[in-house]
Scaffold this motif. Structure first.
Motif, PDB file in Angstrom:
ATOM      1  N   PHE A 374       0.846  -1.203   0.000  1.00 40.18           N
ATOM      2  CA  PHE A 374       0.000   0.000   0.000  1.00 40.18           C
ATOM      3  C   PHE A 374       0.878   1.250   0.000  1.00 40.18           C
ATOM      4  O   PHE A 374       1.915   1.299   0.670  1.00 40.18           O
ATOM      5  CB  PHE A 374      -0.881  -0.023   1.258  1.00 40.18           C
ATOM      6  N   THR A 375       0.472   2.269  -0.743  1.00 38.04           N
ATOM      7  CA  THR A 375       1.259   3.500  -0.864  1.00 38.04           C
ATOM      8  C   THR A 375       1.477   4.121   0.517  1.00 38.04           C
ATOM      9  O   THR A 375       0.523   4.528   1.190  1.00 38.04           O
ATOM     10  CB  THR A 375       0.542   4.492  -1.783  1.00 38.04           C
ATOM     11  N   GLU A 376       2.728   4.225   0.930  1.00 35.01           N
ATOM     12  CA  GLU A 376       3.039   4.625   2.301  1.00 35.01           C
ATOM     13  C   GLU A 376       2.604   6.041   2.619  1.00 35.01           C
ATOM     14  O   GLU A 376       2.196   6.335   3.745  1.00 35.01           O
ATOM     15  CB  GLU A 376       4.547   4.479   2.550  1.00 35.01           C
ATOM     16  N   GLN A 377       2.672   6.944   1.640  1.00 32.99           N
ATOM     17  CA  GLN A 377       2.365   8.339   1.929  1.00 32.99           C
ATOM     18  C   GLN A 377       0.898   8.540   2.295  1.00 32.99           C
ATOM     19  O   GLN A 377       0.511   9.576   2.805  1.00 32.99           O
ATOM     20  CB  GLN A 377       2.706   9.217   0.727  1.00 32.99           C
ATOM     21  N   TRP A 378       0.044   7.522   2.029  1.00 37.23           N
ATOM     22  CA  TRP A 378      -1.368   7.636   2.384  1.00 37.23           C
ATOM     23  C   TRP A 378      -1.643   7.240   3.832  1.00 37.23           C
ATOM     24  O   TRP A 378      -2.666   7.649   4.380  1.00 37.23           O
ATOM     25  CB  TRP A 378      -2.213   6.754   1.466  1.00 37.23           C
ATOM     26  N   TYR A 379      -0.761   6.433   4.430  1.00 39.33           N
ATOM     27  CA  TYR A 379      -1.112   5.935   5.768  1.00 39.33           C
ATOM     28  C   TYR A 379       0.041   5.977   6.768  1.00 39.33           C
ATOM     29  O   TYR A 379      -0.185   5.821   7.969  1.00 39.33           O
ATOM     30  CB  TYR A 379      -1.627   4.497   5.657  1.00 39.33           C
ATOM     31  N   GLU A 380       1.266   6.211   6.338  1.00 38.47           N
ATOM     32  CA  GLU A 380       2.398   6.138   7.261  1.00 38.47           C
ATOM     33  C   GLU A 380       3.093   7.488   7.359  1.00 38.47           C
ATOM     34  O   GLU A 380       3.462   8.083   6.342  1.00 38.47           O
ATOM     35  CB  GLU A 380       3.387   5.061   6.783  1.00 38.47           C
ATOM     36  N   LYS A 381       3.251   7.974   8.592  1.00 38.56           N
ATOM     37  CA  LYS A 381       3.932   9.247   8.801  1.00 38.56           C
ATOM     38  C   LYS A 381       5.433   9.063   8.603  1.00 38.56           C
ATOM     39  O   LYS A 381       6.021   8.099   9.096  1.00 38.56           O
ATOM     40  CB  LYS A 381       3.659   9.763  10.215  1.00 38.56           C
ATOM     41  N   PRO A 382       6.071   9.983   7.897  1.00 34.63           N
ATOM     42  CA  PRO A 382       7.525   9.849   7.692  1.00 34.63           C
ATOM     43  C   PRO A 382       8.273  10.050   9.003  1.00 34.63           C
ATOM     44  O   PRO A 382       7.891  10.865   9.854  1.00 34.63           O
ATOM     45  CB  PRO A 382       7.832  10.946   6.673  1.00 34.63           C
ATOM     46  N   LYS A 383       9.348   9.291   9.182  1.00 33.99           N
ATOM     47  CA  LYS A 383      10.148   9.425  10.402  1.00 33.99           C
ATOM     48  C   LYS A 383      11.016  10.669  10.373  1.00 33.99           C
ATOM     49  O   LYS A 383      11.547  11.082  11.388  1.00 33.99           O
ATOM     50  CB  LYS A 383      11.023   8.176  10.569  1.00 33.99           C
ATOM     51  N   ASP A 384      11.194  11.234   9.224  1.00 29.19           N
ATOM     52  CA  ASP A 384      12.026  12.417   9.036  1.00 29.19           C
ATOM     53  C   ASP A 384      11.128  13.580   8.628  1.00 29.19           C
ATOM     54  O   ASP A 384      10.139  13.399   7.916  1.00 29.19           O
ATOM     55  CB  ASP A 384      13.061  12.135   7.935  1.00 29.19           C
ATOM     56  N   LYS A 385      11.457  14.795   9.079  1.00 26.03           N
ATOM     57  CA  LYS A 385      10.644  15.959   8.724  1.00 26.03           C
ATOM     58  C   LYS A 385      10.885  16.412   7.282  1.00 26.03           C
ATOM     59  O   LYS A 385      10.146  17.243   6.772  1.00 26.03           O
ATOM     60  CB  LYS A 385      10.943  17.113   9.680  1.00 26.03           C
ATOM     61  N   ARG A 386      11.914  15.894   6.672  1.00 28.60           N
ATOM     62  CA  ARG A 386      12.173  16.267   5.286  1.00 28.60           C
ATOM     63  C   ARG A 386      11.107  15.685   4.357  1.00 28.60           C
ATOM     64  O   ARG A 386      10.320  14.832   4.746  1.00 28.60           O
ATOM     65  CB  ARG A 386      13.557  15.770   4.860  1.00 28.60           C
ATOM     66  N   ASP A 387      11.119  16.152   3.132  1.00 28.01           N
ATOM     67  CA  ASP A 387      10.176  15.663   2.132  1.00 28.01           C
ATOM     68  C   ASP A 387      10.371  14.150   1.945  1.00 28.01           C
ATOM     69  O   ASP A 387      11.503  13.661   1.902  1.00 28.01           O
ATOM     70  CB  ASP A 387      10.428  16.378   0.794  1.00 28.01           C
ATOM     71  N   PRO A 388       9.255  13.385   1.868  1.00 29.34           N
ATOM     72  CA  PRO A 388       9.396  11.916   1.736  1.00 29.34           C
ATOM     73  C   PRO A 388      10.232  11.493   0.534  1.00 29.34           C
ATOM     74  O   PRO A 388      10.969  10.506   0.596  1.00 29.34           O
ATOM     75  CB  PRO A 388       7.942  11.448   1.581  1.00 29.34           C
ATOM     76  N   TYR A 389      10.151  12.244  -0.552  1.00 25.70           N
ATOM     77  CA  TYR A 389      10.924  11.878  -1.741  1.00 25.70           C
ATOM     78  C   TYR A 389      12.426  12.059  -1.510  1.00 25.70           C
ATOM     79  O   TYR A 389      13.250  11.285  -2.002  1.00 25.70           O
ATOM     80  CB  TYR A 389      10.468  12.713  -2.936  1.00 25.70           C
TER      81      TYR A 389
END
Length: 722
Positions: A374-389
């Motif tokens: 499942f696409t992570e950006q829809w349900y999982e908060k990034p551990k880093d404050k930077r942009d997920p990409y």
């Protein structure tokens, strides 16, 4: 076929197998198992006698079926093999399936034509076998009754066959379907679905056929729904489709969403609103108090009804790209690298800002996310404050650094799926950063010379704005070559005028007007290769044809290989630069197809179309590339429905396909395929049917020597070889 009496008699089976045709033997055996399931095989003597009777009947109607008839065409072979044997089986079958000789003669007489009896008989036989396969002998009786009432109306037979009163009551519905649908099979399927509804609902659904097909686009998918759901649930689903299409920009009621989800799971289809799903839309997930369900919320503010609609949309998109089965209201996800995840058909209720999956636990929802990737950006908060990409890019760079040798054997990387050109264009238009799976697919198309015109035009702005070197040089070069070829096709090709032979040339004198120079004809590649192999100097007509093929990107591999030695030995600059460059590019592409393309590990990916089989819905990813004809034909066998994406993958191999393979592709086309694409495939099929060996190109050379004075125009092949 043994009627519960043990193994059949060996001699009887051998006689039956000996009687079978040499072609289509497998299909005839399947038909035999269906007809004689509870009655045992007929004797060889009975089959031979019935075949003789059938041939005599056809002979009486002007269609000779005896072997050795000099007037029969190659197309008549169908009467010598598979179709003839199939008709004999129905003559020899039990009462449920048996076709009587009198009814058969009436059927042929109804198709009789005063112009050509032979053609009329072939047309009758072509339409007869589908009726027998579905309805048996009763189908012919019903057809004859309808023909007596209205000889000009052939009608469509549905299963089960209606009574006379029911058929008359269906007349308004049949007229509506005649106006809405083009193909007989489509009309028959929708008639079977709608005639079991109430009279008011029939008219309503037939009038809203376009809205229904927008939600579920192919007739084969509707056939699956009809077989699995039954009349009542079909009514609920069609009502849900109409309510959804009435306000497509609004999230439907939870009951409508539930019905649409079940229908989409059965047909392995998806909803188009995936681009509207916000990041972290499902980031808050907790168990209910009794631990039997899970409450889903998210960081972004929205109502529970909208959030549920986004979840169903996302769920269908991820499942569309994952192998799964949906049968008996049970969803089984089959990941490529793990155990199967078995889940109940989800049941939902709403909260103020979220929704509850009543029959999934939190652990089951997590397992579903993992199994479908499942696409992570829809349900999982990034551990880093930077942009997920940026985080993912850094992770990839770290993986590229050399690592010490590990004692444990690393697991093989999973191959990224091949995305269709239409899906890549949709991703480009969404202005999202392109993932490794997209670049992997683009490298494959560039290596195999399969970049489409629309794809190159969509990539051109990205290449122009590429300041950081993100776009691989291989893709840049392939797009540049393709765009040059596209521009070249917009300009008429200036062909060289044909040189007159010295013996036939005469100067113009006085006021005598010089005859206009004739434009050199376009020589087929096979003829050019023959001329090259003769080691004679190439004339202007040959170079003109080669420039045309080079400008339009139509140089074949065999033609390029034949030209390569000439180009290498060209010291005087005889070969035009345009031809040299085009041959060089084509040879690079040929070499690239011999080396497997190293694709990136699988990322979140958009849509891909997969086959549907029986009551279960199965979706296998399109692994690897359709780089060879055999791989393309394996993909054609797997696909149950061919949309635009699948046809784009098969199109490079269309020129190598046989008439049977082209016919199979046409029969599997989605209802949504545009008329222009259908026309191209039908023209290719008709051309292959008329010329199965591709001899027309060679025979065209005979037309090149035509002139007003036959004595001044010898055969072109002889002239070019001198």
């Amino acid at each position: 076929m043994c009627n519960g009496k043990g193994l059949p008699d060996k001699a009887k089976v051998e006689a039956f197998v000996q009687w079978l045709p040499s072609d289509e033997k497998k299909n005839i055996l399947k038909l035999s198992c269906r007809i004689f399931a509870s009655f045992g095989l007929p004797s060889g003597e009975k089959l031979t006698e019935n075949e003789k009777t059938l041939r005599q009947c056809l002979n009486q109607h002007g269609c000779t079926t005896e072997h050795g008839d000099d007037n029969s065409d190659e197309d008549d072979d169908l009467l010598e093999s598979s179709q003839m044997k199939a008709l004999v089986l129905f003559f020899s079958g039990p009462a449920k399936w048996r076709m009587k000789i009198a009814e058969f003669q009436q059927y042929l007489a109804a198709h009789k034509s005063p112009r050509n009896d032979r053609v009329a008989v072939f047309a009758a036989l072509k339409s007869l076998l589908p009726i027998l396969a579905i309805h048996g002998g009763a189908g012919i009786q019903f057809w004859i009754e309808k023909h007596r009432e209205n000889p000009s109306c052939k009608g469509v037979l549905i299963k089960p066959a209606p009574t006379q009163a029911q058929w008359n009551a269906l007349k308004p519905l049949r007229q509506q379907l005649e106006q809405r649908l083009d193909f007989t099979q489509s009309k028959r399927t929708m008639l079977e679905i709608l005639w079991q509804q109430s009279e008011d609902n029939r008219s309503k659904y037939a009038g809203k056929m376009d809205e229904l097909l927008k939600t579920v686009p192919t007739i084969s998918q509707w056939r699956v729904l009809h077989r699995v759901l039954g009349p009542h649930k079909m009514q609920l689903l069609m009502d849900a489709c109409l309510e959804y299409q009435a306000k497509p920009e609004t999230a439907p009621d939870v009951t409508v969403q539930q019905r649409l989800l079940e229908g989409m799971l059965l047909t392995n289809h998806y909803l188009p609103e995936h681009g509207k799903i916000a990041d972290l839309c499902f980031s808050n997930r907790v168990s209910t108090n009794d631990k039997s369900g899970v409450i889903v919320g998210g960081d972004c503010v929205m109502s529970g009804q909208i959030r549920l609609w986004h979840f169903i949309t996302a769920m269908l998109i991820e499942l569309e790209q994952t192998e799964y089965q949906f049968k008996n209201r049970t969803l089984t996800v089959l990941p490529a690298d793990g155990e199967a995840v078995v889940l109940e058909n989800p049941q939902f209720t709403l909260t103020n800002t979220g929704f509850v999956i009543k029959n999934w636990t939190l652990q089951q929802l997590t397992a579903f996310f993992k199994a479908t990737e499942f696409t992570e950006q829809w349900y999982e908060k990034p551990k880093d404050k930077r942009d997920p990409y940026a985080i993912r890019l850094e992770s990839k760079l770290l993986q590229m650094k050399p690592r010490p040798k590990e004692t444990k054997k690393a697991e093989p990387e999973r191959t990224a799926p091949l995305l269709s050109p239409s899906m890549i264009i949709a991703i480009i238009k969404s202005n999202k950063p392109l993932k490794p799976a997209v670049w992997s697919s683009l490298e494959h198309y560039a290596s195999n010379g399969q970049l489409t015109t629309s794809l190159c035009k969509a990539l051109n702005p990205i290449i122009k704005d590429d300041k950081g070197g993100v776009v691989p040089e291989h893709i840049k070069n392939a797009v540049a070559v393709k765009l040059v070829q596209i521009e070249a096709t917009k300009t008429p090709v200036v062909t060289a005028t044909r040189q007159q032979r010295p013996l036939a040339s005469t100067p113009t004198q006085g006021n005598q007007k010089a005859e206009p120079e004739r434009t050199a004809p376009l020589l087929p590649p096979s003829l050019i290769i023959t001329i090259i192999k003769s080691n004679k100097p190439l004339k202007p007509a040959v170079w003109s044809s080669l420039e045309h093929y080079a400008s339009n990107g139509q140089l074949t591999p065999s033609l390029c290989k034949a030209l390569n030695p000439i180009i290498k030995d060209d010291k005087g600059g005889v070969v035009p630069e345009q031809i040299k460059n085009a041959v060089a590019v084509k040879l690079v592409q040929i070499e690239a197809t011999k080396t497997p393309v190293i694709t990136a590990t699988r990322q979140q990916r958009p849509l891909a179309s997969t086959p549907i089989q029986g009551n279960q819905v199965s979706n296998s990813r399109i692994q690897g590339a359709l780089s060879t004809f055999d791989v393309a034909m394996e993909a054609l066998d797997r696909f149950k429905v061919l949309g635009n994406a699948e046809l784009e993958l098969l199109e490079p191999h269309r020129s190598q396909m046989t008439y049977v393979e082209l016919s199979i592709a046409i029969s599997k086309m989605s209802y949504a395929v545009d008329l222009e694409t259908r026309k191209e495939w039908n023209e290719a099929s008709e051309k292959r049917r008329r010329d199965p060996l591709g001899l027309d190109e060679i025979l065209e050379a005979d037309l090149l020597a035509t002139d007003s004075e036959p004595g001044n125009n010898p055969d072109l092949l002889e002239e070019l070889l001198q």
